[in-house]
Design a protein around this motif. Sequence first.
Motif, PDB file in Angstrom:
ATOM      1  N   ASP A 141      24.404   8.611 -27.354  1.00 41.64           N
ATOM      2  CA  ASP A 141      25.494   7.834 -27.925  1.00 41.64           C
ATOM      3  C   ASP A 141      25.971   6.763 -26.996  1.00 41.64           C
ATOM      4  N   GLY A 142      25.893   6.917 -25.676  1.00 44.24           N
ATOM      5  CA  GLY A 142      26.131   6.030 -24.713  1.00 44.24           C
ATOM      6  C   GLY A 142      25.216   4.579 -25.123  1.00 44.24           C
ATOM      7  N   VAL A 143      23.747   5.047 -25.227  1.00 46.15           N
ATOM      8  CA  VAL A 143      22.703   3.938 -25.160  1.00 46.15           C
ATOM      9  C   VAL A 143      23.025   3.306 -26.564  1.00 46.15           C
ATOM     10  N   ALA A 144      23.397   3.962 -27.582  1.00 48.39           N
ATOM     11  CA  ALA A 144      23.643   3.307 -28.903  1.00 48.39           C
ATOM     12  C   ALA A 144      25.012   2.431 -28.935  1.00 48.39           C
ATOM     13  N   GLN A 145      25.903   2.872 -27.986  1.00 50.72           N
ATOM     14  CA  GLN A 145      26.925   2.049 -28.010  1.00 50.72           C
ATOM     15  C   GLN A 145      26.854   0.831 -27.204  1.00 50.72           C
ATOM     16  N   GLY A 146      25.963   1.054 -26.269  1.00 52.37           N
ATOM     17  CA  GLY A 146      25.636  -0.367 -25.576  1.00 52.37           C
ATOM     18  C   GLY A 146      24.682  -1.204 -26.336  1.00 52.37           C
ATOM     19  N   PHE A 147      23.725  -0.535 -27.142  1.00 50.51           N
ATOM     20  CA  PHE A 147      22.853  -1.553 -28.058  1.00 50.51           C
ATOM     21  C   PHE A 147      23.691  -2.219 -29.119  1.00 50.51           C
ATOM     22  N   GLY A 148      24.701  -1.422 -29.471  1.00 46.36           N
ATOM     23  CA  GLY A 148      25.686  -2.093 -30.691  1.00 46.36           C
ATOM     24  C   GLY A 148      26.335  -3.095 -30.305  1.00 46.36           C
ATOM     25  N   SER A 149      26.842  -3.080 -28.982  1.00 45.22           N
ATOM     26  CA  SER A 149      27.452  -4.080 -28.337  1.00 45.22           C
ATOM     27  C   SER A 149      26.936  -5.342 -28.022  1.00 45.22           C
ATOM     28  N   MET A 150      25.613  -5.283 -28.060  1.00 43.03           N
ATOM     29  CA  MET A 150      24.673  -6.424 -27.968  1.00 43.03           C
ATOM     30  C   MET A 150      24.061  -6.855 -29.168  1.00 43.03           C
ATOM     31  N   ILE A 170      22.327  -5.024 -31.581  1.00 40.03           N
ATOM     32  CA  ILE A 170      21.131  -4.769 -31.931  1.00 40.03           C
ATOM     33  C   ILE A 170      21.430  -3.722 -33.296  1.00 40.03           C
ATOM     34  N   PRO A 171      20.502  -4.195 -34.305  1.00 37.99           N
ATOM     35  CA  PRO A 171      20.857  -3.358 -35.493  1.00 37.99           C
ATOM     36  C   PRO A 171      20.471  -1.861 -35.516  1.00 37.99           C
ATOM     37  N   LEU A 172      21.278  -0.887 -36.095  1.00 33.57           N
ATOM     38  CA  LEU A 172      20.927   0.260 -36.453  1.00 33.57           C
ATOM     39  C   LEU A 172      20.896   0.831 -34.859  1.00 33.57           C
ATOM     40  N   PRO A 173      21.874   0.688 -33.976  1.00 34.30           N
ATOM     41  CA  PRO A 173      21.898   1.205 -32.688  1.00 34.30           C
ATOM     42  C   PRO A 173      21.552   2.725 -32.412  1.00 34.30           C
ATOM     43  N   GLN A 174      21.927   3.584 -33.313  1.00 35.31           N
ATOM     44  CA  GLN A 174      21.365   4.953 -32.912  1.00 35.31           C
ATOM     45  C   GLN A 174      20.012   5.046 -33.045  1.00 35.31           C
ATOM     46  N   VAL A 175      19.309   4.533 -34.113  1.00 35.17           N
ATOM     47  CA  VAL A 175      17.976   4.720 -34.295  1.00 35.17           C
ATOM     48  C   VAL A 175      17.145   3.814 -33.098  1.00 35.17           C
ATOM     49  N   ALA A 176      17.953   2.841 -32.845  1.00 33.28           N
ATOM     50  CA  ALA A 176      17.325   1.995 -31.677  1.00 33.28           C
ATOM     51  C   ALA A 176      17.155   2.435 -30.375  1.00 33.28           C
ATOM     52  N   ALA A 177      18.231   3.377 -30.101  1.00 35.65           N
ATOM     53  CA  ALA A 177      18.552   4.124 -28.879  1.00 35.65           C
ATOM     54  C   ALA A 177      17.187   5.406 -28.961  1.00 35.65           C
ATOM     55  N   VAL A 178      17.146   5.924 -29.867  1.00 36.75           N
ATOM     56  CA  VAL A 178      16.181   7.249 -29.691  1.00 36.75           C
ATOM     57  C   VAL A 178      14.874   6.273 -29.859  1.00 36.75           C
ATOM     58  N   THR A 179      14.600   5.418 -30.592  1.00 41.36           N
ATOM     59  CA  THR A 179      13.250   4.518 -30.453  1.00 41.36           C
ATOM     60  C   THR A 179      12.936   4.075 -29.235  1.00 41.36           C
ATOM     61  N   MET A 214      10.046  -5.238 -25.228  1.00 41.40           N
ATOM     62  CA  MET A 214      10.268  -6.308 -24.037  1.00 41.40           C
ATOM     63  C   MET A 214      10.651  -7.401 -24.861  1.00 41.40           C
ATOM     64  N   VAL A 215      10.002  -7.876 -25.925  1.00 36.73           N
ATOM     65  CA  VAL A 215      10.562  -9.077 -26.545  1.00 36.73           C
ATOM     66  C   VAL A 215      11.983  -8.767 -27.404  1.00 36.73           C
ATOM     67  N   GLY A 216      12.194  -7.644 -27.771  1.00 39.96           N
ATOM     68  CA  GLY A 216      13.426  -7.323 -28.259  1.00 39.96           C
ATOM     69  C   GLY A 216      14.437  -7.175 -27.196  1.00 39.96           C
ATOM     70  N   ALA A 217      14.000  -6.561 -25.849  1.00 37.51           N
ATOM     71  CA  ALA A 217      15.230  -6.620 -24.817  1.00 37.51           C
ATOM     72  C   ALA A 217      15.412  -8.322 -24.540  1.00 37.51           C
ATOM     73  N   TYR A 218      14.545  -8.900 -24.513  1.00 36.16           N
ATOM     74  CA  TYR A 218      14.724 -10.270 -24.072  1.00 36.16           C
ATOM     75  C   TYR A 218      15.751 -10.989 -25.048  1.00 36.16           C
ATOM     76  N   THR A 219      15.422 -10.822 -26.377  1.00 35.00           N
ATOM     77  CA  THR A 219      15.992 -11.297 -27.581  1.00 35.00           C
ATOM     78  C   THR A 219      17.530 -11.020 -27.788  1.00 35.00           C
ATOM     79  N   PHE A 220      17.801  -9.557 -27.359  1.00 33.54           N
ATOM     80  CA  PHE A 220      19.129  -9.228 -27.579  1.00 33.54           C
ATOM     81  C   PHE A 220      19.867  -9.165 -26.177  1.00 33.54           C
ATOM     82  N   ALA A 221      19.409  -9.166 -25.103  1.00 37.00           N
ATOM     83  CA  ALA A 221      19.957  -8.794 -23.815  1.00 37.00           C
ATOM     84  C   ALA A 221      19.750 -10.269 -22.944  1.00 37.00           C
ATOM     85  N   HIS A 222      18.894 -10.879 -23.064  1.00 35.18           N
ATOM     86  CA  HIS A 222      18.393 -11.925 -21.777  1.00 35.18           C
ATOM     87  C   HIS A 222      18.335 -13.137 -22.407  1.00 35.18           C
TER      88      HIS A 222
END
Length: 147
Positions: free
Chosen positions: A41-50, A52-61, A90-98
């Motif tokens: 849930d914490g990771v999904a919340q962080g992903f959602g704020s960035m 990232i689509p489907l943050p719950q799925v993205a967190a588990v993935t 890492m491409v995703g991390a760059y795209t959504f966070a960096h």
Amino acid sequence: MTERTQRINAWPADITALLARIVVGAVFIAHGLQKIGTGVDGVAQGFGSMGIPLPQVAAVTAMTVEIGGGLALIVGFALPAAGAALAAFMVGAYTFAHVGDALVGGYEVVLVLGASALALGFSGGSLAVDRFLPWGTRRAETVRAAV
């Protein structure tokens, strides 16, 4: 050059590739375990704020790919798939966070980890579980035939 001489000459590269796989794999595992410590849930919340689509799925993935891909790098199992999956993340991390960050203090870790995972996935040395599996044997024979 005999096959024995070729194997002896390959040892330094194989050992350094193994060491690099251990280091890079351990970093990915640490990132995955950090996410587990935060909780889905914490990771999904962080992903959602960035964004990232489907943050719950993205967190588990992300947790699964980082830990599973890191372990696969270390033992040398399905190296091309593991390297490609980790690099894609890492491409995703760059795209959504960096995007827009500076290289230093910004996206250098993502860049180095992604490039390292990809390189090790496709040239991770023969000290790998893959070498003892059918696809690894075929790949080694193909490389020998090309040389």
